[in-house]
Write an enzyme that holds these catalytic residues in place. Structure first.
Site, mmCIF file in Angstrom:
data_model
loop_
_atom_site.group_PDB
_atom_site.id
_atom_site.type_symbol
_atom_site.label_atom_id
_atom_site.label_comp_id
_atom_site.label_asym_id
_atom_site.label_seq_id
_atom_site.Cartn_x
_atom_site.Cartn_y
_atom_site.Cartn_z
ATOM 1 N N GLU A 1 26.339 -34.671 -24.036
ATOM 2 C CA GLU A 1 26.053 -33.427 -24.755
ATOM 3 C C GLU A 1 24.706 -32.863 -24.349
ATOM 4 O OE1 GLU A 1 26.472 -33.950 -29.000
ATOM 5 O OE2 GLU A 1 28.493 -34.770 -28.728
ATOM 6 N N SER B 1 24.465 -43.190 -4.285
ATOM 7 C CA SER B 1 25.638 -42.346 -4.512
ATOM 8 C C SER B 1 26.845 -42.578 -3.614
ATOM 9 C CB SER B 1 25.256 -40.863 -4.407
ATOM 10 O OG SER B 1 24.199 -40.561 -5.245
ATOM 11 N N HIS C 1 35.349 -37.086 -14.599
ATOM 12 C CA HIS C 1 34.672 -37.881 -13.573
ATOM 13 C C HIS C 1 33.157 -37.795 -13.796
ATOM 14 C CE1 HIS C 1 33.219 -39.351 -9.765
ATOM 15 N NE2 HIS C 1 32.601 -38.210 -9.581
ATOM 16 N N SER C 2 32.685 -36.569 -14.049
ATOM 17 C CA SER C 2 31.259 -36.381 -14.316
ATOM 18 C C SER C 2 31.118 -35.016 -14.957
ATOM 19 C CB SER C 2 30.464 -36.414 -13.011
ATOM 20 O OG SER C 2 30.738 -35.253 -12.252
#
Lengths: 493, 421
Positions: free
Chosen positions: A170, A256, A385-386
């Site tokens: 959030e 990453s 996913h993100s």
């Protein structure tokens, strides 16, 4: 199986007393594992089949780890029991030489019919589960030794992880930082694995495993500092949010690119083995990562080198938008273990106790027998996913809701806890509100802190700042001082 | 006693400085080799054990690999050994042994493996086979086949493995059978090797050495004739060095292993059988320093690896024609030793770069830009750069020769540059 391998290793006893010690401890540990695997009856767990909590430490009293500088004898070319050896290292069986074909890779029996191996086995590899969907102990289940303290701690961490994910997500949506990804739906994998490991085990994570750090003691403030990339961030503002790293908690910084951490884990395990260190490395990855070249390379290397690595695959059904049906044609990831000569198991990733038992047993096997283990944990990625993804584009809303509400691993474990009378709804309400307060406090305190300074742009590229980078830093500072008003005010120089 | 020894050391230093000055002023000298009396072992000659110095006057910011530096003088005191030792004159090494370049690499590696139990070698065929170029011959028997790890064929994997091992405390030396194969490891090298120290905020170091033979060989075909220094030079966090003589091969190997940064050591396939005398005593070369091959006044020729020999060969012709080229083997490809190069440019005002990389995006291209940026006012002529064409290296012998810079081209380029201004 274990006894035979001990006998076979004992042929090399004359080489070194170290090997004798090692092989004996291997035998002892294997017998514990056999016990564990042989556990049949659910009621037997009352008689506390102890999992060895520490791996037998092999410390030679002379300060030379001679045995660890040589490979395991089993790494030599495949041998069969017979007399005489050919130049490939194969021992030929004099009696029935017509029944086998002799190749450098070993002896194989032959067959006269043209038959192809099927692309899949008729039955899919079954999934290990201890608690069913309702938190009830399944029939024939043999629960691991988990006392109230441990169980409650696991639950508290799962709730905290869930709360942290929800609130940080959030916060990203509100624009407080630019990126986040959640672990919603995979809390059991995170926390149960972390609980089953020791703090000496090095964890090479992909990015959906902050629960391991949480378990090991990474504070909410430290999480928030990394996401906000303020000047208290251990990464000094150089990595995206969620790319946590902590050398003191044995959790190398997340990188990453997918699956690059798999060979790292194998290398770290190689280092541990060389130092005769009774720990293992653990690496997490998703179903999508199993398609990367690094996965195959790491699996193959780990099996050939016989290093203690746990490959934990979080098969959560999706690689961003690619479902597993489009990722591989095999029976999931577990079927690949045998192809590399690696022991593997499929486990219900949403079952906390099953995950705990599996990782615990796998760890003992990995360290005592110095072998890699593949664990496929089936689960579902409840969140997107993100924050850069909207999964409603490729999956149904009600499917996501179903997994979120009804098949939530946290709730499932809670049902079992309440069944054990170790938890109650009051405590749950209190825990959730406490967690929420703590997470919000962490977000509030991390936000206003200053960003890392400009000089930190140039440090740590090398061990000390070289002249060319010093020169470039001067250039940047000169530019900043010329255009002071364009330079952000909350970034110190 | 201590005072006597100290004064002897001071006297030795003074005599060294004296020697240094005299060498620099002699125009025929091709070598600057210095001999220093160590206080521990004075001898009746005044010359005891040979201790080769590396240049000391430049400040290097890569602190950790600092070899024994002695502030001798402002003279360019790079201890350099030239292969054609018939030019030496009297500067002979008293305690030295002769070996080939690959043996020098092996010796350096062996000394480091002996010295530090965390050093290990990972690569294909490095163990019992002894390495494709015999650099690790005999090591598996001595150090064990776990420290000399034979891996399956997956460069990305064993590079990644070495990175993981380095993060856990080992100091792996990754051997690529040919540098070109390390293209397969590019992801691990660029994204992790160079970066993890930075992105982890300094929590994890990656002290790996990546080495292997590269460059254009004798008809090895395009895929085995890659010049990877072009591709890696941009990756932040890496250091790159190229060895060219047995002396600097051993020194750079040792320094690279001791460095805390990831270092790529570029060897050349055709230089492995180069023979030279190197000191018995232990020494390392500074990773960030260039090597003065031949001092001169007319033009600075910057080169590295195999091209050094083409340049020295061209230099013979040039000297006969009356030119006085200063030849510098840059050795450190990332970062460039701008101090040595700058000193030379300020003296000669003309630069020619001779390299084996392709024209586009090679080491020469970057070096040209760096020199122009820093020393534009010192230049009397545009910086010349001789490099290979932007073509894959053909197998056919004559064609391959055409893609590599040859001595006549170097001579012509020098003549052209010296005619201007």
């Amino acid at each position: 199986m274990f006894f035979n391998s001990w006998l076979w290793r004992s042929r090399h006893l004359s080489r070194s007393p170290l090997l004798l010690l090692r092989s004996r401890s291997i035998f002892l540990a294997s017998s514990c594992t056999t016990e564990l695997l042989a556990c049949q009856n659910a009621s037997e767990h009352q008689h506390s089949r102890k999992l060895p909590s520490t791996v037998p430490r092999i410390r030679p009293w002379w300060n030379v780890s001679w045995s660890s500088s040589y490979r395991n004898p089993s790494m030599e070319a495949e041998k069969t029991v017979a007399s005489g050896e050919d130049s490939y290292g194969n021992e030929s069986k004099q009696a029935s030489s017509t029944e086998f074909l002799d190749f450098p890779g070993g002896k194989v029996s032959y067959i006269n019919e043209l038959q192809f191996l099927s692309e899949s086995s008729p039955v899919r590899v079954p999934c290990f589960q201890l608690l069913d969907e309702y938190g009830q102990v399944a029939e024939h289940a043999c629960l691991p030794e988990v006392d109230k303290l441990l169980a409650v701690k696991m639950y508290r961490n799962m709730v905290l992880l869930q709360t942290m994910d929800t609130l940080f997500y959030e916060a990203q949506r509100q624009g407080q930082f630019t990126f986040y990804l959640t672990t919603i739906g995979e809390e059991a994998i995170n926390i149960a694995s972390a609980a089953a490991l020791s703090n000496d085990d090095i964890v090479y994570a992909q990015y959906r495993e902050p629960g391991v750090l949480l378990w090991r003691g990474f504070s909410l403030n430290e999480f928030a500092n990394q996401c906000f990339t303020n000047n208290l961030d251990y990464g000094k503002g150089r990595q995206m949010p969620v790319h946590y790293g902590s050398s003191k908690l044995n959790y190398p910084t997340v990188s990453s690119p997918i699956a690059t951490q798999l060979p790292h884990a194998v290398g770290a395990a190689y280092a541990l083995k060389m130092e005769n260190n009774p720990a293992c490395t653990v690496t997490f990855f998703g179903d999508g990562a199993s398609s990367e070249g690094d996965f195959h390379a790491a699996m193959n290397f780990a099996a050939v080198l016989e290093v203690p690595v746990l490959f934990i695959c979080r098969n959560n059904g999706f690689a961003i938008s690619t479902p597993t049906a489009e990722q591989f044609k095999s029976d999931g990831v577990v079927a690949k273990g045998q192809a590399y000569g690696m022991r593997s198991i499929r486990v219900d990733g949403n079952d906390t106790l099953a995950m705990y038992a599996t990782i615990k047993a796998a760890r003992v096997m990995a360290i005592s027998e110095s072998r890699p283990i593949l664990i496929e944990a089936l689960t579902y990625r409840v969140g997107h996913h993100s924050t850069s993804d909207d999964s409603a584009k490729y999956r149904k809303q009600d499917e996501m809701q179903h997994w979120k509400m009804i098949r939530d691993p946290v709730f499932r474990f809670r049902r079992w806890l309440e069944g054990q009378r170790w938890w109650d709804p009051e405590a749950d309400k209190q825990l959730r509100s406490e967690s929420r307060k703590e997470v919000l406090a962490a977000i509030r305190s991390a936000g206003p802190l200053k960003k890392p300074s400009l000089s930190s742009l140039f440090t740590d590229v090398y061990d000390s700042v070289p002249s060319n980078l010093k020169h470039q830093e001067e250039e940047v500072r000169a530019t900043v001082s010329r255009h002071w008003s364009d330079y952000p005010s909350d970034v110190p120089l | 006693m201590a005072a006597a020894v100290a004064s002897q050391a001071v006297a030795a230093m003074a005599s060294v400085a004296g020697i240094a000055v005299s060498l620099a002023s002699s125009s025929s000298s091709q070598v600057a080799r210095l001999q220093l009396t160590t206080p521990a072992a004075p001898s009746s000659f005044g010359i005891g054990r040979c201790h080769l110095l590396t240049r000391s006057s430049a400040t290097s910011d890569f602190g950790s690999t600092a070899p024994k530096k002695h502030a001798v003088s402002k003279v360019a005191t790079n201890a350099v050994v030239v292969i054609n030792s018939d030019n030496y004159g009297s500067a002979l090494l008293y305690f030295s042994h002769e070996l080939l370049l690959f043996e020098a690499l092996r010796e350096g590696l062996e000394e480091e493996l002996d010295r530090d139990p965390t050093v290990c070698v990972i690569g294909e065929d490095v163990g019992h086979y002894g390495g494709s170029y015999k650099v690790t011959k005999g090591f598996a028997e001595k150090f064990g086949d776990w420290r000399l790890l034979d891996t399956p064929i997956c460069e990305n994997s064993f590079t990644g493995m070495a990175i993981g091992a380095a993060m856990t405390g080992l100091r792996p030396v990754i051997e690529g059978m040919n540098m070109g194969f390390l293209l397969l490891a590019y992801n691990q090298i660029a994204n992790n090797c160079g970066m993890l120290h930075y992105t982890s905020g300094g929590q994890f170091t990656i002290p790996v050495v990546i080495r292997g033979p590269g460059g254009v060989g004798r008809q090895l075909g395009a895929e085995h004739s890659q010049r990877l220094e072009s591709y890696f030079q941009s990756v932040p966090g890496l250091q790159m060095v190229a060895c060219s003589t047995p002396y600097n091969a051993k020194g750079l190997m040792k320094a690279a292993i001791r460095s805390e940064n990831p270092v790529i050591l570029f060897e050349h396939v055709l230089l492995y059988n180069l023979k030279e005398k190197i000191p018995d005593e232990e020494y390392i070369c500074c990773l960030e320093e260039a090597e003065l091959v031949r001092p001169g006044e007319d033009i600075t020729i910057l080169t590295y690896s195999r091209m050094r020999y083409h340049v020295t060969q061209a230099a013979k012709t040039l000297v006969n024609k009356g030119y006085d080229p200063e030849i510098i083997d840059i050795r450190s490809l990332k970062p460039f030793d701008m101090y040595t190069i700058g000193q030379s440019v300020k003296k000669t005002h003309r630069v020619l770069i001779v390299e084996e990389c392709m024209r586009t995006g090679g080491i020469g291209a970057s070096l040209r830009a760096a020199i122009m940026e820093n020393f534009f006012d010192e230049l009397d002529a545009p910086i010349g750069c001789l490099s290979s064409q932007d073509v894959p290296t053909p197998y056919s012998g004559p064609l391959e020769e055409l893609t590599v810079v040859q001595p006549p081209q170097i001579v012509a380029a020098v003549e052209q540059l010296c005619m201007r201004g």
